[in-house]
Motif scaffolding. Structure first.
Motif, short mmCIF file in Angstrom:
data_model
loop_
_atom_site.label_atom_id
_atom_site.label_comp_id
_atom_site.label_asym_id
_atom_site.label_seq_id
_atom_site.Cartn_x
_atom_site.Cartn_y
_atom_site.Cartn_z
N PHE A 67 5.39 -10.41 -9.44
CA PHE A 67 4.41 -9.27 -10.17
C PHE A 67 3.78 -8.49 -8.85
O PHE A 67 2.84 -7.63 -9.17
N CYS A 68 3.77 -9.15 -7.84
CA CYS A 68 2.97 -8.71 -6.82
C CYS A 68 3.45 -7.66 -5.78
O CYS A 68 4.54 -7.48 -5.49
N GLY A 69 2.52 -6.61 -5.71
CA GLY A 69 2.94 -5.54 -4.99
C GLY A 69 2.12 -5.53 -3.40
O GLY A 69 2.16 -4.34 -2.70
N CYS A 70 1.68 -6.78 -2.98
CA CYS A 70 0.78 -6.63 -1.73
C CYS A 70 1.92 -6.94 -0.57
O CYS A 70 3.10 -7.32 -0.89
N ASN A 71 1.38 -6.58 0.45
CA ASN A 71 2.10 -6.83 1.80
C ASN A 71 2.28 -8.65 2.26
O ASN A 71 1.37 -8.98 2.13
N LYS A 72 3.21 -8.95 1.90
CA LYS A 72 3.58 -10.39 2.46
C LYS A 72 4.58 -10.89 3.10
O LYS A 72 5.83 -10.25 3.36
N ARG A 73 4.53 -12.14 3.50
CA ARG A 73 5.74 -12.82 4.51
C ARG A 73 6.00 -14.12 3.70
O ARG A 73 5.09 -14.92 3.80
N ILE A 74 7.06 -14.49 3.28
CA ILE A 74 7.16 -15.54 2.60
C ILE A 74 7.96 -16.50 3.44
O ILE A 74 8.94 -16.28 4.11
N THR A 75 7.28 -17.75 3.53
CA THR A 75 7.60 -18.69 4.33
C THR A 75 6.96 -20.19 4.19
O THR A 75 5.82 -20.11 3.53
N LYS A 76 7.80 -21.24 4.52
CA LYS A 76 7.15 -22.59 4.18
C LYS A 76 6.82 -22.97 5.63
O LYS A 76 6.35 -24.21 5.79
N ASN A 77 6.95 -22.35 6.70
CA ASN A 77 6.70 -22.66 8.08
C ASN A 77 5.35 -22.42 8.34
O ASN A 77 4.88 -21.55 8.74
N HIS A 78 4.64 -23.55 8.53
CA HIS A 78 2.98 -23.20 8.84
C HIS A 78 2.84 -23.05 10.27
O HIS A 78 1.48 -22.99 10.71
#
Length: 454
Positions: A67-78
């Motif tokens: 649902f999200c229209g925000c600027n994001k970067r998907i990662t599980k690498n902390h």
């Protein structure tokens, strides 16, 4: 609300977190040097008087919410956390180097993405790094957005010790079918846990974000979500209309079909049902899409007509200068806007070259500034006037003419030198603002730009 009014006024329109809206920024007249001059002017005028605001964009998320229209970067690498925080602090140091005195910070908001993606240690490093070059205003208001699934007690405690007193948790909806469609599986007990933790620690304003108009969402879902929310009694609520904008590049709104979304009158019934339940449980409607208990600072600001609105949303305090740090963040000097690059790699590259990562913006002319004041008044106070000649502009007679149909529909009243939005007109605030939007009127969009207004 009548079906005919919804069908009549449910059109694409801006949300007016800024005026002019981003698609109408004049990038030809904008330059980074012009932005720096505007920043320095606003800093001189406001820092010692009211302090400044910081919005810090933390873009990382472990999973994509569709649902999200925000600027994001998907990662599980902390391991990405430390590099990003160092870059944000580098950007902040550039702004401090342009400042004529030590900044006094009135507001901080950590948004995203998922701010609680970051460890409590790295969040502490970020805030301490900010205040190595700045001071806290006496009545500061620091807030952050937390994901109920990954917000820890340690994070809440650490940020509280750093001066944060307000937190908002993204809830959206508790129905399993809706959560699955938007890829946001989030049990009620997770929300309850972090809400109780925040209360125990001492946060004075706890908010929940709820969205209506989501795929497969029904009246029963809204009732269940509001009842569960009321059992936790957050201090304030954002009850947003889902913005369906699948044409935006990088937008994750692909986990469902258009036919799965509630439309027009069906969607509005979701809001009216939720609004009535909230009202019955002691929540007061504040501005557009927001509710608060009488004890919350947002309600008190609205009651005193001191409500303010900017890229961070509604606020109980007002600053003239807001600096946006981080990828895609937008800054606002009142006289101009500046937006950082949305590309993380470019953000890093520009800062490595000691350059502000600003890539676009807008310098407001006198007409823009007048219209901006009117739109702020309409969205914060549901009225505006031009008794003061400084609020008059040449196109005003045309605007009032455009509002006549809304007068006939009992959405607004026009008095001498003043317009007021009626109770019936509150759901159509965005439409009323559109009558003042001279950029939009002079050049209608040729492609999809905005979500539906109702």
């Amino acid at each position: 609300m009548s079906k005919s009014l919804i069908q009549k006024y449910n059109v694409p329109g801006p949300r007016y977190t800024s005026y002019p809206t981003v698609p109408y920024w004049n990038e030809i007249l904008f330059s980074i040097e012009a932005w720096k001059i505007s920043f320095q002017k606003s800093f001189l005028e406001s820092n010692s008087q009211n302090g400044i605001s910081l919005y810090i964009h933390l873009p990382f998320c472990e999973s994509l919410c569709t649902f999200c229209g925000c600027n994001k970067r998907i990662t599980k690498n902390h391991s990405v956390e430390e590099k990003y925080i160092m870059a944000v602090l580098k950007e902040w140091s550039i702004y401090c180097g342009l400042s004529s005195e030590r900044p006094i910070i009135k507001e901080i908001h950590l948004g995203g993405g998922t701010p609680t993606f970051f460890s409590s240690e790295n969040l502490e490093n970020l805030i301490n790094g900010i205040f190595r070059l700045a001071d806290k205003a006496e009545n500061h208001e620091f807030s952050f957005e937390g994901h109920p699934n990954n917000t820890t007690y340690e994070q809440l405690k650490k940020l509280y010790n750093l001066g944060f007193r307000r937190v908002s948790f993204g809830v959206q909806d508790y129905a399993e079918k809706v959560q699955k469609a938007i890829h946001r599986i989030q049990p009620f007990h997770n929300v309850a846990k972090v809400t109780f933790w925040a209360k125990e620690i001492g946060y004075t304003s706890i908010g929940h974000d709820i969205i209506f108009g989501l795929p497969f969402q029904t009246i029963e879902n809204i009732v269940d979500t509001i009842e569960k929310t009321n059992s936790l009694k957050p201090d304030r609520l954002a009850f947003y209309s889902y913005a369906h904008t699948p044409w935006i590049k990088g937008n994750g709104q692909r986990g469902f079909n258009e036919a799965d979304l509630p439309k027009d009158i069906e969607k509005r019934k979701l809001y009216e049902t939720g609004k009535n339940l909230l009202s019955q449980n002691g929540y007061h409607e504040i501005g557009m899409d927001h509710f608060a208990l009488a004890s919350d600072s947002l309600y008190k600001a609205g009651h005193k007509r001191e409500l303010h609105r900017n890229f961070m949303g509604y606020s109980s305090s007002k600053t003239q200068l807001m600096i946006g740090l981080g990828v895609s963040a937008i800054s606002d000097s009142w006289y101009s806007f500046a937006q950082n690059t949305k590309r993380l790699e470019e953000y890093y590259q520009l800062l490595e070259c000691d350059k502000l990562p600003v890539v676009k913006g807008h310098i407001l002319d006198n007409e823009d500034l007048i219209i901006r004041k009117h739109i702020l008044n309409l969205t914060c106070q549901f009225e505006t006037s031009w008794n003061d000649k400084a609020f008059y502009f040449d196109e005003l007679p045309s605007v009032l003419s455009d509002l006549k149909e809304m007068v006939n529909d009992n959405l607004v009243t026009i008095e001498e030198n003043r317009i007021k939005i009626t109770d019936a007109g509150r759901p159509f605030v965005r439409n009323i603002c559109m009558a003042f939007d001279l950029h939009l009127k002079r050049k209608s969009p040729e492609t999809n730009l905005f979500s539906m207004t109702v």
